[in-house]
Design an enzyme around this catalytic site. Structure first.
Site, PDB file in Angstrom:
ATOM      1  N   HIS A 145      -2.405  -0.845  -3.599  1.00  0.00           N
ATOM      2  CA  HIS A 145      -3.613  -0.035  -3.497  1.00  0.00           C
ATOM      3  C   HIS A 145      -3.472   1.137  -4.467  1.00  0.00           C
ATOM      4  O   HIS A 145      -2.643   2.020  -4.274  1.00  0.00           O
ATOM      5  CB  HIS A 145      -3.799   0.484  -2.075  1.00  0.00           C
ATOM      6  CG  HIS A 145      -4.216  -0.571  -1.109  1.00  0.00           C
ATOM      7  ND1 HIS A 145      -4.459  -0.325   0.221  1.00  0.00           N
ATOM      8  CD2 HIS A 145      -4.441  -1.902  -1.267  1.00  0.00           C
ATOM      9  CE1 HIS A 145      -4.815  -1.446   0.822  1.00  0.00           C
ATOM     10  NE2 HIS A 145      -4.795  -2.414  -0.057  1.00  0.00           N
TER      11      HIS A 145
ATOM     12  N   ASP B 107      -4.792  -5.081   5.425  1.00  0.00           N
ATOM     13  CA  ASP B 107      -5.045  -5.835   4.193  1.00  0.00           C
ATOM     14  C   ASP B 107      -3.890  -6.809   3.937  1.00  0.00           C
ATOM     15  O   ASP B 107      -2.726  -6.426   3.989  1.00  0.00           O
ATOM     16  CB  ASP B 107      -5.200  -4.871   3.023  1.00  0.00           C
ATOM     17  CG  ASP B 107      -5.785  -5.559   1.794  1.00  0.00           C
ATOM     18  OD1 ASP B 107      -6.230  -6.707   1.933  1.00  0.00           O
ATOM     19  OD2 ASP B 107      -5.790  -4.940   0.716  1.00  0.00           O
TER      20      ASP B 107
ATOM     21  N   SER C  22       0.869  -1.174   0.000  1.00  0.00           N
ATOM     22  CA  SER C  22       0.000   0.000   0.000  1.00  0.00           C
ATOM     23  C   SER C  22       0.906   1.225   0.000  1.00  0.00           C
ATOM     24  O   SER C  22       1.820   1.322  -0.825  1.00  0.00           O
ATOM     25  CB  SER C  22      -0.933  -0.039   1.210  1.00  0.00           C
ATOM     26  OG  SER C  22      -1.752   1.107   1.257  1.00  0.00           O
TER      27      SER C  22
END
Length: 951
Positions: free
Chosen positions: A36, A128, A9
């Site tokens: 992401h 995540d 991310s």
């Protein structure tokens, strides 16, 4: 071919680059990147990463087969999964801020590739990827997590490490080494059958585990155990299993670590949603149908891991009871061998990415949002009792309505599976339901169950309760562990009976008072006689404590006597106690005796109840009352008692009123709290969305920063290129306004740095009356480039080119004017032309016929005297072969031999006779080899001399 899923991310770009710089191009692995990304922004991640690796880096497309030594990057605003080695792209179903693309892909990767799956988590915020790593780990794959100390944002790595799903914690540059080593080791293991030494080492490890933990893993599937042992061996760089067995003996802590590694805690909320839908619509309504209001629903989840499945069943059961409009008492037991997993289950706190498995409605209804994720609400947690249990050797629960054991037996050999199925049948009530996973079945025990749903593996017990429900091939371990006596001995013992025993029983029934045997806490162990007159079940939660079950007025005396017997060993004998039961005042004699035998009755107390004798009139015998003074005193006490009772009643009513007001206030506060909680959940959702947008912006910013650095480098290269080619360049937009110019252009136009943005027409040029602006407008209109040599007032010559300015999208957005200094070339050409003129003048002044031939004997030049004497023109001779002159009259073998053979060996020749070239004239040819100074080209000079006429 291992497929490596890499998730990141915020701050992941630097980690990606560091990771790929240390990977060879022939690793025989495929890499799928799931960062992401901003769904509304085109990603340039593929361009950036291509500079860090020699492997092809491409943006993933739908239905693309994953190939080794390739890198695939998820596109923006897409979800990605893997099916049979093929990438599947789809539009996201969840709103922005709630998506978990890394978890989603890693789960599909684990399900598709099993032990060939590798999961890597790099820098990022949030959690995540954590559940995805758990799935990969449970399927035998490898998981790597970036060391939080090296991560720009340590949220995702820390979440995975704290959850215990990282087999290796490393900086990105060391991950390549671990991946390659694991790949080589896996290839060797697949291609090499187990040797006797390997089997012996495995057995030694099993013995060490059983000795240290008390749990026998020999009945687990060898492939599953082997993969996890190999992971621990790779962690310590040990390649020989015998060496690892010796390492286990020397390191007791490693045994516990291996034990935790072998406990497979792979689960999720509502795993196989259609199965839970069947449970809700068909199975549970059948179980609850026709049950009384006081019915207790009993359920057992075996191998519950971290509790997701147990809570899922509890939520489903709660929804079913609400839909039926009935409320049953629930006893839901969830057991597992792993104490750490049970601790997590009891806490009921799960990461935020469970939103991938739990619907928003259930999240709102059954969970509370906290800083670390979602916690199961208290009313659902109270429905489940978690306990540590070895389902293989510990006795099962009994009288269950539902037993759920999903994805446990797939890790066991057939022998253990054949022992578990009858044990589950024993645990179920007649008509109870067994719930297995789609990968499991009841095997060869079809006589014990009938199928309710073969697809989702729901089975109902098929034999009645009176039948033998323990149809097993051998005696279960939980039976043999509980008693050392053989069943025949027990039966024989039970049949032993004689006259003395019958007499003892008759005397006890006839003369022994009503009694209960309790432990030191007052919990009843045995009951003799009818205790309904003295003890009764209290309202609320069920209990077998004698003090709690005693009638009002008896509790205080019983508690005091029990305390005296336990602490001081002093019995209480024939104490008269009065109490009220069913509106009637009763009087009994209470006895509490600690058992004297320390062996047989250690920690036990005998409590007995005797009814006091009553008078013939029906009242309890008592002493005759005293005189008038005693009667007056009694009346006074009765009046005080009546007054006290009246005051007490008033106080009770006021207290009840206050309680009602407090209850009303509490309801209002609870309503306000729910509103605040709802507002807080909305704020949390907004926070998550903002955090997600922030992560995406950080990723975009990192990409743009890398692009800026790349553009800066390109701009430096372009500047040095333009400065070193010494070409003046002016960039104009479609309105002929100056965008940029090079320093060489200032020699043609009087430009300074502040002229950028001004029309070029405002700038004075040094050209001799050449209107370039009109030509530039023509180029913009026609798109036809313009080229011309121009001269400055200082005498400098430039080659001027005007070409359209095209953007990357092939849009015409102006023109580019370049000025190349050709003064030296022009001067050389002028000098060459002047030299040619001088040579021609000299040749004309000499007046002799001359020919200049090239290396192929073609005429390059013929003098005027030659043309005059031979009656030809320049156009007739130039470019033609010397042998073709005068219609071929010069083509003779002698001349060919002279030019082609003799002249290359000699510098010159003289006196070659040419006869009849012109009627009545004879000529002599002379030849010489010459070289052009400018080009270095070899040439031949032929001179023609007319012979004077003969006598």
């Amino acid at each position: 071919m291992p497929i490596v899923g890499v998730g990141a991310s915020a701050g992941g770009l630097e980690a990606f680059e560091e990771f790929f710089r240390h990977l060879p191009m022939d690793s025989d692995m495929a890499f799928v990147l799931v960062p992401h990304l901003d769904p509304s922004h085109t990603s340039i991640l593929t361009e950036i990463l291509q500079r860090a690796t020699t492997m092809p880096v491409v943006e993933a497309a739908d239905q693309v087969v994953v190939r080794s030594n390739h890198v695939y990057v998820i596109p923006p605003n897409r979800d990605m999964a893997l099916l049979r080695g093929t990438l599947q792209l789809s539009l996201p179903e969840q709103p922005r801020g709630q998506r978990m693309p890394i978890d989603s892909f890693l789960r599909s990767l684990a399900e598709d590739q099993a032990e060939n799956a590798v999961g890597i988590i790099l820098s990022g915020t949030g959690s995540d990827g954590t559940l995805g790593l758990r799935t990969i780990l449970g399927n035998g794959g490898l998981t790597l997590v970036q060391d939080p100390a090296t991560a720009k944002f340590d949220g995702m790595p820390t979440s995975a490490i704290q959850a215990g799903y990282a087999t290796h914690v490393l900086p990105p540059h060391r991950m390549a080494e671990v991946l390659l080593a694991a790949h080589r080791h896996q290839g060797v293991r697949k291609n090499t059958p187990p040797t006797p030494a390997t089997i012996s080492g495995m057995n030694q490890i099993m013995l060490l585990l059983r000795s240290a933990t008390g749990h026998d893993f020999s009945g687990y599937k060898k492939s599953t155990i082997g993969r996890r042992i190999e992971r621990r061996m790779a962690q310590h760089n040990i390649e020989d299993i015998d060496v690892y067995a010796r390492y286990l003996k020397a390191q007791p802590d490693e045994i516990q670590t291996l034990f935790k590694e072998l406990l497979i805690n792979v689960t999720s909320f509502f795993r196989d949603p259609e199965a839970f839908q069947t449970l809700k619509k068909d199975i549970l309504p059948q179980i609850l149908a026709g049950k009384a209001e006081d019915y207790v629903v009993r359920l057992w989840v075996a191998g519950c891991a971290t509790g997701e499945e147990a809570y899922s069943i509890a939520m489903i059961l709660r929804e079913v009871m609400e839909e039926m409009g009935r409320e049953f008492k629930v006893q839901l037991y969830a057991t597992d061998l792993d104490d750490d997993a049970i601790a997590i289950a009891r806490a009921g706190l799960y990461p935020a990415n469970i939103s991938q498995d739990v619907s928003p409605e259930r999240l709102r209804r059954f969970f509370v949002k906290e800083e670390g994720g979602y916690r199961v609400k208290k009313d659902i947690r109270e429905m489940v009792v978690f306990a540590i249990q070895n389902v293989i050797k510990d006795p099962p629960f009994t009288k269950m309505d539902l037993v759920s054991c999903r994805n446990l037996m797939i890790y066991l050999e057939a022998e253990l599976q054949n022992r578990l199925i009858p044990a589950f049948h024993y645990a179920l009530k007649p008509g109870g339901v067994l719930f297995l996973s789609p990968s499991e079945s009841i095997g060869g025990h079809a006589e014990l169950f009938s199928a309710l749903s073969r697809k989702w593996k729901f089975y109902r017990t098929a034999v009645p309760a009176a039948s033998n429900r323990m149809v097993t091939t051998g005696t279960p371990t939980w039976i043999t562990a509980g008693s050392s006596r053989l069943p025949a001995e027990v039966v024989g013992k039970a049949k032993e009976c004689n006259i003395a025993e019958l007499t003892r029983r008759a005397l006890v029934l006839a003369f022994a008072p009503v009694s209960v045997m309790t432990d030191f806490k007052g919990d009843i162990l045995y009951v003799h006689g009818d205790t309904a007159h003295y003890l009764r079940p209290p309202p609320g939660q069920a209990t077998l404590n004698a003090v709690d079950m005693a009638h009002d007025g008896l509790q205080l005396e019983l508690r005091a006597a029990l305390n005296l017997a336990v602490t001081q060993g002093v019995p209480t004998l024939e104490r008269e106690v009065s109490f009220t039961a069913a509106g009637e005042v009763r009087k009994i004699r209470l006895g509490v005796r600690p058992l004297p035998d320390p062996d047989a009755g250690a920690g036990m107390v005998l409590i007995s109840f005797h009814d006091a004798p009553v008078s013939p009139s029906g009242k309890t015998a008592r002493r005759r009352s005293g005189g008038p003074v005693d009667l007056g005193r009694i009346e006074e006490l009765e009046r005080d008692l009546a007054y006290t009772r009246a005051n007490l009643q008033a106080t009770i009513e006021e207290q009840q009123s206050s309680n009602e007001e407090m209850k009303s206030t509490n309801e209002e506060l609870q309503s306000t709290n729910e509103e605040l909680q709802s507002t807080n959940e909305e704020l949390e959702t907004s926070k998550e969305e903002l955090q997600s947008v922030n992560e995406e912006l950080i990723t975009v910013n990192a990409e743009l920063q890398a692009k800026i650095e790349q553009l800066g480098s390109m701009q430096n290269d372009m500047k040095n290129l333009l400065d070193n080619i010494n070409v003046g360049t002016i960039f104009l937009d479609d309105r002929l306004t100056i965008r940029r110019f090079t320093r060489e252009a200032a020699k043609v136009y009087r430009l300074v740095g502040t002229d950028v943005g001004r029309p070029l027409s405002d700038i004075k040029s040094d050209l001799d009356e050449e209107d370039l602006l009109a030509k530039a407008c023509t180029v913009i209109e026609t798109l036809i480039p313009y080229e011309r040599e121009v001269r400055t007032m200082g005498g400098e010559w430039y080659l001027t080119r005007i070409q359209p300015y095209r953007t990357l999208d092939n849009v015409i957005d102006g023109v580019v004017i370049t000025f190349s200094n050709i003064s030296a070339r022009v001067a050389a050409e002028m000098a060459e032309r002047e030299g040619n003129d001088i040579a021609e003048c000299v040749i004309a002044a000499v007046g002799r016929p001359l020919l200049v031939l090239d290396e192929n004997f073609a005429v390059l030049f013929a003098s005027d005297a030659f043309c005059r004497d031979f009656k030809v023109s320049q156009t007739e001779t130039q470019g033609r072969s010397v042998y073709a002159l005068e219609g071929g009259k010069w083509d003779s073998p002698a001349l060919r031999d002279l030019l082609e053979n003799i002249l290359p060996r000699q510098q010159s020749f003289e006196g070659f006779s040419v006869e009849r070239a012109v009627p009545d004239k004879k000529f002599y040819l002379g030849g010489r080899r010459i070289v052009c100074r400018t080009s270095g080209r070899p040439l031949i000079l032929l001179t023609v001399e007319e012979l004077p006429p003969g006598p």
